[in-house]
Design an enzyme around this catalytic site. Structure first.
Site, mmCIF file in Angstrom:
data_model
loop_
_atom_site.group_PDB
_atom_site.id
_atom_site.type_symbol
_atom_site.label_atom_id
_atom_site.label_comp_id
_atom_site.label_asym_id
_atom_site.label_seq_id
_atom_site.Cartn_x
_atom_site.Cartn_y
_atom_site.Cartn_z
ATOM 1 N N GLU A 33 50.358 37.191 16.511
ATOM 2 C CA GLU A 33 50.984 37.188 17.838
ATOM 3 C C GLU A 33 50.460 36.028 18.689
ATOM 4 O O GLU A 33 49.251 35.818 18.784
ATOM 5 C CB GLU A 33 50.699 38.529 18.506
ATOM 6 N N SER A 67 80.777 39.396 27.349
ATOM 7 C CA SER A 67 79.773 40.316 26.810
ATOM 8 C C SER A 67 80.360 41.725 26.730
ATOM 9 O O SER A 67 80.680 42.327 27.751
ATOM 10 C CB SER A 67 78.532 40.339 27.718
ATOM 11 N N GLY A 121 64.857 43.925 26.238
ATOM 12 C CA GLY A 121 63.553 44.030 26.912
ATOM 13 C C GLY A 121 62.534 44.816 26.113
ATOM 14 O O GLY A 121 61.538 45.290 26.648
ATOM 15 N N LEU A 124 62.033 42.814 20.822
ATOM 16 C CA LEU A 124 62.573 42.719 19.460
ATOM 17 C C LEU A 124 63.528 41.529 19.333
ATOM 18 O O LEU A 124 64.368 41.468 18.440
ATOM 19 C CB LEU A 124 63.271 44.030 19.072
ATOM 20 N N SER A 125 63.401 40.595 20.271
ATOM 21 C CA SER A 125 64.122 39.318 20.201
ATOM 22 C C SER A 125 65.628 39.414 20.317
ATOM 23 O O SER A 125 66.375 38.802 19.555
ATOM 24 C CB SER A 125 63.781 38.578 18.915
ATOM 25 N N SER A 127 66.985 37.973 22.628
ATOM 26 C CA SER A 127 67.348 36.602 23.041
ATOM 27 C C SER A 127 67.578 35.711 21.833
ATOM 28 O O SER A 127 68.560 34.974 21.787
ATOM 29 C CB SER A 127 66.298 35.940 23.936
ATOM 30 N N GLU A 159 66.015 27.851 24.883
ATOM 31 C CA GLU A 159 65.235 28.862 25.613
ATOM 32 C C GLU A 159 64.107 28.210 26.418
ATOM 33 O O GLU A 159 63.825 28.594 27.543
ATOM 34 C CB GLU A 159 64.688 29.923 24.644
ATOM 35 N N ASP A 171 60.802 33.610 16.588
ATOM 36 C CA ASP A 171 61.934 34.538 16.652
ATOM 37 C C ASP A 171 63.217 33.894 16.134
ATOM 38 O O ASP A 171 63.960 34.479 15.342
ATOM 39 C CB ASP A 171 62.155 35.008 18.103
ATOM 40 N N TYR A 220 53.628 35.183 29.979
ATOM 41 C CA TYR A 220 53.734 34.518 28.677
ATOM 42 C C TYR A 220 53.450 33.023 28.831
ATOM 43 O O TYR A 220 52.648 32.454 28.098
ATOM 44 C CB TYR A 220 55.143 34.747 28.100
#
Ligand code: GLA
Length: 395
Positions: A33, A67, A121, A124-125, A127, A159, A171, A220
Site C-alpha cells: 500500500e 451515467s 468511495g 475498490l477503484s 475511478s 486522474e 489501480d 493521500y
C-alpha cells in the site's frame, strides 16, 4: 438480464441506436500500500465489480456522456475539453479524453452510456474502472489499437492532472492487465509484472467498513508529498537515490537524523511494505499460505502506526476477522482513511466468515458492513460489438 444486454437496452432507450460495450474492473490490493508512487511493488487483483460503457460514434465532435447510476448526462466538446476538472463525475471520462488526445490519439465524437457496480468511495477503484472502460471504449471507437500499459498510464495522467488526485499506477494498471484467478506482482518502476496464481483454496473476502474514503480530500496527496520530502532529505547522504524504492532499512536507520520522526515512520512503512509484497508473492509462487497471516498483520500495523492511514473502523474490522476460523490473513486495503479490508479466507469457510464478521462488526460499530466474496477477475475487455460498427468487409 446480463449486464451487457442491460447496457445495450439502456443505450438504445437513451440514444436510439446500437452500441459496442466495454467493461473494466475495480481492484483489491492484497498487499503493497502506497508503494506504487514510491516506485516499489504491489500485488493487486482485478475483481468482479466493473464499470460498463456502451459507445457509438456521432457525426459531430461532441462526447455525450450519460451515467446510468446517477441518471444524469453531460456533454463535452472534443476540441475544447479544458485541462482541469470541476469536481463532477464526468471529470473522469473527460479527463481521459483530454489525456488521450494530448498524447496523440485523436478521438471521434461519441455517445457513451456508463453504468458501474464498483461500490463508490470504498477504496475498490471505481475511478480506475470508469477511466479505463471509457478510455478503452473511446480509443476503440476512434479506430486506435489498444496498448494496455499506455492506456493505464494515460488514465493515471488524467486522474493526476485533470481530476487532481496524485495517485500511483496500481489501480489503472491492474484494471487494464488483470487476469482471472491471479494477482499481479507489479514493479511500479519498470512496469514489468508477473501474474501470480492465487492458491485454489483461497477466496478474496472484502469487508466494507462503510466509512467513505475520498482520495481528493488531501491526506493521500500529503502522504505522497511526505515521501518526496523524505527522498530530498535523504539525498544529502544518499545522492544516488531517486525514490524510496532505492533506500534500504539499514540506510534509513543510519540516516534517521536527517528525518523528522513522522518522515522516518513514513519511510519505514514503504521500505518494509516493499519487502512484504515480495515475501507474499514468493509464498503464492509456491502455492503456500503459511506465514501470510503474519505478513498481512505486519502490513496493517505498519499502515496504522507508521503511515497513519487506518481508522478505528478498519482496525476493528481487521481485529474481528483475525478471530474467525479459516482466515489466512487480513489487513486494510487501498488508499486508507476508510473503505475496505481484504481477507484471504479458506474457500469452504468464506460464507461463515462473512456472516460472523458482519454480526460482530455490527455489534461493535453499530453499522451493517457490506461483505463481498470475490474472485480475481479479467481486466478491461470488449464485451459486445454493435453489428453496425463492424468494419465493412469488401468481397
Ligand atoms: C489508491 C491509489 C493507488 C495506490 C493506493 C494505495 O488506490 O489510486 O495508486 O497508491 O491508493 O496503495
Amino acid at each position: 438480464m446480463n449486464k451487457a444486454l442491460e447496457v445495450l437496452a439502456s443505450f438504445k432507450a437513451r440514444f436510439g441506436t446500437g452500441a459496442s460495450v466495454y467493461r473494466a474492473p475495480g481492484r483489491v490490493n492484497l498487499i503493497g500500500e502506497h508503494t506504487d508512487y514510491n516506485e516499489g511493488f504491489v500485488l493487486p487483483a482485478a475483481i468482479g465489480f466493473s464499470c460498463w460503457v456502451g459507445i457509438a460514434p456521432r457525426k459531430d465532435r461532441k462526447l455525450a456522456l450519460y451515467s446510468g447510476n446517477l441518471g444524469e448526462g453531460r456533454e463535452a466538446d472534443l476540441d475544447n475539453l479544458g485541462n482541469r476538472g470541476s469536481g463532477h463525475w464526468s471529470d473522469y471520462p473527460i479527463g481521459v479524453a483530454w489525456a488521450l488526445q494530448a498524447a496523440g490519439y485523436p478521438l471521434r465524437g461519441a455517445d457513451l452510456y456508463i453504468s458501474g457496480d464498483v461500490p463508490l468511495g470504498a477504496g475498490l477503484s471505481s475511478s480506475a474502472a470508469i477511466e479505463v472502460s471509457t478510455g478503452y471504449a473511446m480509443l476503440s471507437a476512434a479506430g486506435h489499437a489498444i496498448d494496455r500499459t499506455k492506456l493505464a498510464l494515460l488514465c493515471q495522467r488524467a486522474e493526476n492532472e485533470f481530476v487532481g488526485a496524485r495517485v500511483g499506477i496500481m489501480d489503472q494498471f491492474v484494471s487494464c492487465h488483470g487476469q482471472a484467478g491471479h494477482a499481479l506482482l507489479i514493479d511500479c518502476r519498470s512496469l514489468e509484472y508477473r501474474a501470480q496464481k492465487l492458491p485454489a483454496k483461497v477466496k478474496l473476502v472484502i469487508c466494507n467498513t462503510m466509512v467513505k474514503h475520498k482520495i481528493q480530500t488531501g491526506d493521500y496527496n500529503v502522504r505522497r508529498a511526505e515521501c518526496e520530502e523524505a527522498v530530498r532529505k535523504l539525498s544529502a547522504a544518499l545522492p544516488e537515490i531517486r525514490s524510496l524504492r532505492d533506500v534500504s532499512s539499514e540506510e534509513i536507520a543510519r540516516n534517521r537524523n536527517l528525518l523528522s520522526d513522522t518522515l522516518y515512520r513514513r519511510c519505514r512503512h514503504i521500505i518494509s511494505e516493499n519487502k512484504r509484497v515480495q515475501d507474499v508473492a514468493e509464498l503464492f509462487e509456491h502455492g503456500q499460505v503459511d506465514g501470510l497471516r503474519e505478513l498481512m498483520a505486519a502490513s496493517h500495523e505498519s499502515m496504522r502506526d507508521d503511515y497513519e492511514i487506518s481508522c478505528r473502523e478498519l482496525d476493528v474490522m481487521v481485529e474481528i476477522a483475525g478471530r474467525q476460523a479459516g482466515v489466512y490473513g487480513a489487513r486494510m486495503t487501498g488508499g486508507g482513511f476508510g473503505g475496505c479490508t481484504i481477507n484471504l479466507v479458506d474457500a469452504e469457510q468464506a460464507e461463515e466468515f462473512q456472516a460472523r464478521v458482519s454480526a460482530d462488526y455490527q455489534a461493535a460499530i453499530g453499522v451493517r458492513p457490506d461483505i463481498y466474496i470475490c474472485e480475481a477477475s479479467q481486466g478491461a475487455e470488449l464485451v459486445e460489438t454493435a453489428a453496425e460498427n463492424l468494419p465493412k468487409v469488401s468481397r
